[in-house]
Scaffold this motif. Structure first.
Motif, PDB file in Angstrom:
ATOM      1  N   LEU A   1      51.470  41.433  32.522  1.00 21.93           N
ATOM      2  CA  LEU A   1      50.910  40.841  31.098  1.00 21.93           C
ATOM      3  C   LEU A   1      51.879  39.929  30.304  1.00 21.93           C
ATOM      4  CD1 LEU A   1      49.771  44.353  29.791  1.00 21.93           C
ATOM      5  CD2 LEU A   1      48.238  42.598  30.758  1.00 21.93           C
ATOM      6  N   GLY A   2      53.063  39.940  30.449  1.00 21.31           N
ATOM      7  CA  GLY A   2      53.787  39.126  29.587  1.00 21.31           C
ATOM      8  C   GLY A   2      53.586  37.719  30.244  1.00 21.31           C
ATOM      9  N   TRP A   3      53.462  37.406  31.418  1.00 21.73           N
ATOM     10  CA  TRP A   3      53.640  36.113  32.165  1.00 21.73           C
ATOM     11  C   TRP A   3      52.084  35.750  32.076  1.00 21.73           C
ATOM     12  CZ3 TRP A   3      57.864  34.202  31.396  1.00 21.73           C
ATOM     13  CH2 TRP A   3      59.078  34.872  31.910  1.00 21.73           C
ATOM     14  N   ALA A   4      51.198  36.671  31.959  1.00 20.12           N
ATOM     15  CA  ALA A   4      49.683  36.033  31.786  1.00 20.12           C
ATOM     16  C   ALA A   4      49.391  35.618  30.413  1.00 20.12           C
ATOM     17  CB  ALA A   4      48.931  37.412  31.682  1.00 20.12           C
ATOM     18  N   VAL A   5      50.288  35.582  29.357  1.00 15.20           N
ATOM     19  CA  VAL A   5      50.200  34.758  28.115  1.00 15.20           C
ATOM     20  C   VAL A   5      50.148  33.454  28.310  1.00 15.20           C
ATOM     21  CG1 VAL A   5      51.205  34.524  26.017  1.00 15.20           C
ATOM     22  CG2 VAL A   5      50.957  36.694  26.838  1.00 15.20           C
ATOM     23  N   PRO A   6      51.322  32.759  28.968  1.00 12.12           N
ATOM     24  CA  PRO A   6      51.302  31.319  29.229  1.00 12.12           C
ATOM     25  C   PRO A   6      50.312  31.013  30.182  1.00 12.12           C
ATOM     26  CG  PRO A   6      53.203  32.259  29.977  1.00 12.12           C
ATOM     27  CD  PRO A   6      52.613  33.432  29.254  1.00 12.12           C
ATOM     28  N   TYR A   7      49.982  31.873  31.212  1.00 15.46           N
ATOM     29  CA  TYR A   7      49.045  31.385  32.258  1.00 15.46           C
ATOM     30  C   TYR A   7      47.534  31.108  31.732  1.00 15.46           C
ATOM     31  CZ  TYR A   7      46.669  31.649  36.789  1.00 15.46           C
ATOM     32  OH  TYR A   7      46.047  31.412  38.111  1.00 15.46           O
ATOM     33  N   VAL A   8      47.091  32.204  30.695  1.00 13.86           N
ATOM     34  CA  VAL A   8      45.912  32.110  29.816  1.00 13.86           C
ATOM     35  C   VAL A   8      46.158  30.971  28.972  1.00 13.86           C
ATOM     36  CG1 VAL A   8      44.481  33.419  28.115  1.00 13.86           C
ATOM     37  CG2 VAL A   8      45.289  34.370  30.084  1.00 13.86           C
ATOM     38  N   LEU A   9      47.178  30.586  28.257  1.00 11.03           N
ATOM     39  CA  LEU A   9      47.194  29.473  27.439  1.00 11.03           C
ATOM     40  C   LEU A   9      46.856  28.294  28.357  1.00 11.03           C
ATOM     41  CD1 LEU A   9      50.231  30.254  25.393  1.00 11.03           C
ATOM     42  CD2 LEU A   9      47.757  30.285  24.453  1.00 11.03           C
ATOM     43  N   GLY A  10      47.270  28.124  29.561  1.00 11.11           N
ATOM     44  CA  GLY A  10      46.823  27.134  30.562  1.00 11.11           C
ATOM     45  C   GLY A  10      45.681  27.015  30.633  1.00 11.11           C
ATOM     46  N   ILE A  11      44.977  27.998  31.092  1.00 15.70           N
ATOM     47  CA  ILE A  11      43.532  27.915  31.364  1.00 15.70           C
ATOM     48  C   ILE A  11      42.819  27.332  29.931  1.00 15.70           C
ATOM     49  CG2 ILE A  11      41.322  29.562  31.491  1.00 15.70           C
ATOM     50  CD1 ILE A  11      42.969  31.296  33.129  1.00 15.70           C
ATOM     51  N   ALA A  12      43.112  27.977  28.686  1.00 17.52           N
ATOM     52  CA  ALA A  12      42.669  27.481  27.444  1.00 17.52           C
ATOM     53  C   ALA A  12      42.803  26.057  27.257  1.00 17.52           C
ATOM     54  CB  ALA A  12      43.353  28.361  26.280  1.00 17.52           C
ATOM     55  N   TYR A  13      44.021  25.468  27.610  1.00 18.60           N
ATOM     56  CA  TYR A  13      44.291  24.144  27.429  1.00 18.60           C
ATOM     57  C   TYR A  13      43.541  23.239  28.317  1.00 18.60           C
ATOM     58  CZ  TYR A  13      46.732  19.818  28.978  1.00 18.60           C
ATOM     59  OH  TYR A  13      46.884  18.464  29.312  1.00 18.60           O
TER      60      TYR A  13
ATOM     61  N   VAL B   1      62.452  28.550  30.850  1.00 17.63           N
ATOM     62  CA  VAL B   1      61.213  27.751  30.618  1.00 17.63           C
ATOM     63  C   VAL B   1      60.156  28.176  31.440  1.00 17.63           C
ATOM     64  CG1 VAL B   1      62.112  25.412  29.555  1.00 17.63           C
ATOM     65  CG2 VAL B   1      62.206  25.746  32.094  1.00 17.63           C
ATOM     66  N   LEU B   2      60.619  29.452  32.092  1.00 14.63           N
ATOM     67  CA  LEU B   2      59.448  30.052  33.105  1.00 14.63           C
ATOM     68  C   LEU B   2      58.188  30.089  32.296  1.00 14.63           C
ATOM     69  CD1 LEU B   2      61.619  33.013  34.641  1.00 14.63           C
ATOM     70  CD2 LEU B   2      60.781  31.004  35.655  1.00 14.63           C
ATOM     71  N   PRO B   3      57.921  30.163  30.889  1.00 13.98           N
ATOM     72  CA  PRO B   3      56.641  30.318  30.336  1.00 13.98           C
ATOM     73  C   PRO B   3      55.898  28.763  30.653  1.00 13.98           C
ATOM     74  CG  PRO B   3      58.013  31.236  28.673  1.00 13.98           C
ATOM     75  CD  PRO B   3      58.878  30.754  29.898  1.00 13.98           C
ATOM     76  N   MET B   4      56.496  27.780  30.785  1.00 13.64           N
ATOM     77  CA  MET B   4      56.088  26.449  30.937  1.00 13.64           C
ATOM     78  C   MET B   4      55.636  26.482  32.467  1.00 13.64           C
ATOM     79  SD  MET B   4      55.980  25.673  27.977  1.00 13.64           S
ATOM     80  CE  MET B   4      54.704  24.241  28.385  1.00 13.64           C
ATOM     81  N   LEU B   5      56.242  26.832  33.518  1.00 11.51           N
ATOM     82  CA  LEU B   5      55.724  27.001  34.738  1.00 11.51           C
ATOM     83  C   LEU B   5      54.489  27.895  34.844  1.00 11.51           C
ATOM     84  CD1 LEU B   5      59.122  27.445  36.958  1.00 11.51           C
ATOM     85  CD2 LEU B   5      57.619  25.296  36.499  1.00 11.51           C
ATOM     86  N   PHE B   6      54.435  29.086  34.319  1.00  9.03           N
ATOM     87  CA  PHE B   6      53.128  29.785  34.268  1.00  9.03           C
ATOM     88  C   PHE B   6      52.103  29.047  33.633  1.00  9.03           C
ATOM     89  CE2 PHE B   6      55.963  33.295  35.498  1.00  9.03           C
ATOM     90  CZ  PHE B   6      55.198  33.882  36.546  1.00  9.03           C
ATOM     91  N   PHE B   7      52.291  28.047  32.523  1.00 11.10           N
ATOM     92  CA  PHE B   7      51.273  27.581  31.798  1.00 11.10           C
ATOM     93  C   PHE B   7      50.642  26.455  32.720  1.00 11.10           C
ATOM     94  CE2 PHE B   7      50.397  23.330  29.634  1.00 11.10           C
ATOM     95  CZ  PHE B   7      49.558  23.793  28.780  1.00 11.10           C
ATOM     96  N   ALA B   8      51.725  25.804  33.510  1.00 17.55           N
ATOM     97  CA  ALA B   8      51.069  24.834  34.472  1.00 17.55           C
ATOM     98  C   ALA B   8      50.282  25.519  35.512  1.00 17.55           C
ATOM     99  CB  ALA B   8      52.240  23.950  35.111  1.00 17.55           C
ATOM    100  N   ALA B   9      50.658  26.485  36.002  1.00 16.67           N
ATOM    101  CA  ALA B   9      50.144  27.335  37.185  1.00 16.67           C
ATOM    102  C   ALA B   9      48.493  27.668  36.487  1.00 16.67           C
ATOM    103  CB  ALA B   9      50.739  28.590  37.435  1.00 16.67           C
ATOM    104  N   GLY B  10      48.427  28.110  35.368  1.00 12.44           N
ATOM    105  CA  GLY B  10      47.197  28.586  34.697  1.00 12.44           C
ATOM    106  C   GLY B  10      46.124  27.149  34.770  1.00 12.44           C
TER     107      GLY B  10
ATOM    108  N   ALA C   1      52.862  24.251  44.354  1.00 14.92           N
ATOM    109  CA  ALA C   1      54.269  24.959  44.220  1.00 14.92           C
ATOM    110  C   ALA C   1      54.788  25.334  43.062  1.00 14.92           C
ATOM    111  CB  ALA C   1      55.355  24.008  44.721  1.00 14.92           C
ATOM    112  N   ALA C   2      54.910  26.720  42.651  1.00 15.31           N
ATOM    113  CA  ALA C   2      55.501  27.169  41.426  1.00 15.31           C
ATOM    114  C   ALA C   2      54.628  26.650  40.323  1.00 15.31           C
ATOM    115  CB  ALA C   2      56.860  26.563  41.236  1.00 15.31           C
ATOM    116  N   GLY C   3      53.372  26.612  40.324  1.00 12.85           N
ATOM    117  CA  GLY C   3      52.388  26.383  39.340  1.00 12.85           C
ATOM    118  C   GLY C   3      52.195  24.689  38.984  1.00 12.85           C
ATOM    119  N   ALA C   4      51.713  24.089  40.343  1.00 15.09           N
ATOM    120  CA  ALA C   4      51.488  22.829  40.101  1.00 15.09           C
ATOM    121  C   ALA C   4      50.192  22.471  39.238  1.00 15.09           C
ATOM    122  CB  ALA C   4      51.199  22.326  41.471  1.00 15.09           C
ATOM    123  N   ALA C   5      50.280  21.073  38.928  1.00 11.81           N
ATOM    124  CA  ALA C   5      49.084  20.459  38.062  1.00 11.81           C
ATOM    125  C   ALA C   5      48.042  20.112  39.101  1.00 11.81           C
ATOM    126  CB  ALA C   5      49.681  19.260  37.361  1.00 11.81           C
ATOM    127  N   SER C   6      46.794  20.107  38.667  1.00 11.57           N
ATOM    128  CA  SER C   6      45.613  19.670  39.487  1.00 11.57           C
ATOM    129  C   SER C   6      45.160  18.422  38.874  1.00 11.57           C
ATOM    130  CB  SER C   6      44.610  20.666  39.241  1.00 11.57           C
ATOM    131  OG  SER C   6      43.377  20.598  40.120  1.00 11.57           O
TER     132      SER C   6
END
Length: 493
Positions: free
Chosen positions: A276-288, A126-135, A475-480
């Protein structure tokens, strides 16, 4: 993930009463109670949201986005995603170890490399979800002050020279560094001391060296995270200019790299996908964050259809090759789907984000109810848990193999299954003790307020923190915490 276009120009017709529309931002921002002499919906009824194409009512938006006392509130969904993803990372790593000790050499294998155990990696990787939360966290932070005081709630995004974006990126990283370098320094320093002290205490030196080489491998995540933080202002500018097109570009870029890598034989380009691979869930977090602020999240039907399409694409990629079944690198596989992320891992990220958003309401209800204590506890020490969970596992392995002198059960045998509750319980106890000792290094430090807190907003056109100096745990992509004022999405061209 389906992304809804930005709102069109405001209509001259009055907005429909917000209470008549369902609240789709559960756990985001609730409105305060009406003041004396005012009539209208109760706090839970007024959300201040407008449709993706409807008019904006700044009065309702300001009323809805401020909690009593003017304090900003957290996006519970992002907190829950980060907490559950952190626990899933712990779980999948604690399922992996196959270890033997012959008196001279520590043999290390992977229990998930047997039979159909690869299926667990499709769920627990579930590393994508950590990057999603970070974004999402970074987007909330940068958008917060930029929306304050603007009548239309829109973030101010002026055109700036490249140096402005670079400086803003450094400011984002600089603000997060204290929450990162202190726990990392404690982790590295402790392991450096352990390499010297443990052999003196009788622990076989070869075993110490082997685990000491494995434990720091977790730090790769933080390196990628810092790089993504540094380009966050640029990503937000790009999202402002291109809207959903940025999501398409983010997904297409690592797929193109894979096409060059496996189709044209240009192996050297593979390293680019580390970012680039981990930027995908990160950008999805920004879009969210943008979609939440506009109350424009895709429907559950659209999200489930996207998830189904991603799952079908993953199956096609595995059949067509050259991708292995496991989403985690396994002994004997020619390549790893994570080192660097392949097209299979990128498609998996889209699948996970789509499913998470489809069940968002249920996750928020759980996080605000029975799961509240767990989410809060993990949120306060997620960096510590991430850094030390392998160490906790090594301690348990060392006690069993070296201390007790007993071999570990054969993976997937009856003894292995029967010992899993004890195994996880022992690792959790050790990790809890380590979190108690080292969690203090993750504790937030006081942040400046006033002009110093608005520096990023002045340099990049966004706000860094709210007027009270509130900032997300990192830590590891915290929520804000969400913005004090609900912002309209940047208009798409």
């Amino acid at each position: 993930m389906a992304v809804v276009d930005a709102p069109s120009a405001p209509s001259a017709r009055p907005a429909a009463p917000p209470a008549a529309r369902p609240d789709r931002t559960a756990g985001h921002v609730a409105g305060p109670s009406s003041g004396p002499g005012r009539t209208g919906p109760r706090p839970g009824q007024v959300s201040g949201k407008t449709s993706a194409t409807g008019p904006h009512d700044p009065t309702l938006r300001r009323r809805a986005s401020a909690s009593p006392g003017g304090a900003a509130r957290r996006d519970v969904f992002v907190d829950a995603v980060r907490a559950l993803a952190t626990l899933a990372v712990l779980s999948v790593h604690w399922l992996m170890p196959e270890a033997t000790w012959d008196g001279e050499r520590l043999g290390i294998g992977n229990a998930l490399s047997h039979g159909g155990a690869w299926t667990l990696t499709w769920v627990l990787q579930v590393l994508p979800m950590l990057f999603f939360a970070a974004g999402a966290s970074a987007a909330y932070q940068l958008w917060r002050s930029g929306t304050a005081g603007r009548p239309d709630g829109a973030a101010h995004l002026p055109t700036a020279r490249r140096q402005g974006v670079v400086t803003a990126g450094w400011d984002v990283v600089r603000r997060r560094l204290p929450r990162i370098w202190r726990p990392v320094a404690a982790f590295v320093g402790t392991w450096a001391a352990a390499v010297l002290v443990l052999p003196a205490l009788g622990v076989p030196q070869e075993a110490v060296r082997q685990v000491a080489r494995i434990a720091p491998q977790l730090l790769w995540f933080l390196g990628v995270y810092l790089l993504l933080l540094a380009v966050t202002p640029a990503l937000l500018r790009a999202y402002r200019a291109w809207g959903w097109r940025l999501v398409v570009i983010a997904v297409a870029a690592p797929l193109l790299v894979d096409a060059l890598r496996f189709g044209a034989g240009v192996d050297q380009v593979a390293v680019v996908n580390v970012l680039l691979g981990w930027a995908v869930p990160y950008v999805l977090g920004i879009a969210y964050v943008d979609l939440v602020r506009r109350d424009a999240l895709p429907s559950r039907r659209a999200l489930w259809l996207t998830a189904a399409a991603a799952l079908a694409a993953m199956a096609g990629l595995v059949v067509a090759g050259p991708y292995p079944l496991s989403l985690i690198g396994m002994p004997g596989d020619a390549i790893s789907n994570l080192g660097p992320p392949t097209a299979l891992a990128v498609t998996h990220a889209v699948l996970q984000v789509s499913v998470a958003l489809a069940v968002r309401d249920a996750v928020v209800r759980w996080a605000q109810g029975r799961g509240a204590v767990l989410v809060s506890w993990v949120a306060a020490r997620s960096m510590t848990l991430y850094l030390w969970h392998l160490t906790a596992m090594f301690v348990v392995i060392g006690v069993v193999l070296l201390g007790v002198g007993s071999p570990l059960p054969v993976a997937w045998s009856a003894d292995w299954w029967a010992s899993r509750p004890l195994w996880f319980g022992a690792a959790a106890l050790v990790l809890g003790a380590l979190a108690t000792v080292f969690g203090r290094f993750e504790a937030p430090t006081a942040r400046p307020t006033g002009p110093a807190a608005a520096r990023v907003a002045q340099r990049a056109g966004y706000g860094a923190v709210s007027s009270e100096g509130r900032a997300p745990s990192t830590a590891a992509g915290a929520a804000s915490r969400p913005a004090r004022a609900r912002a309209a999405a940047p208009a798409a061209p």
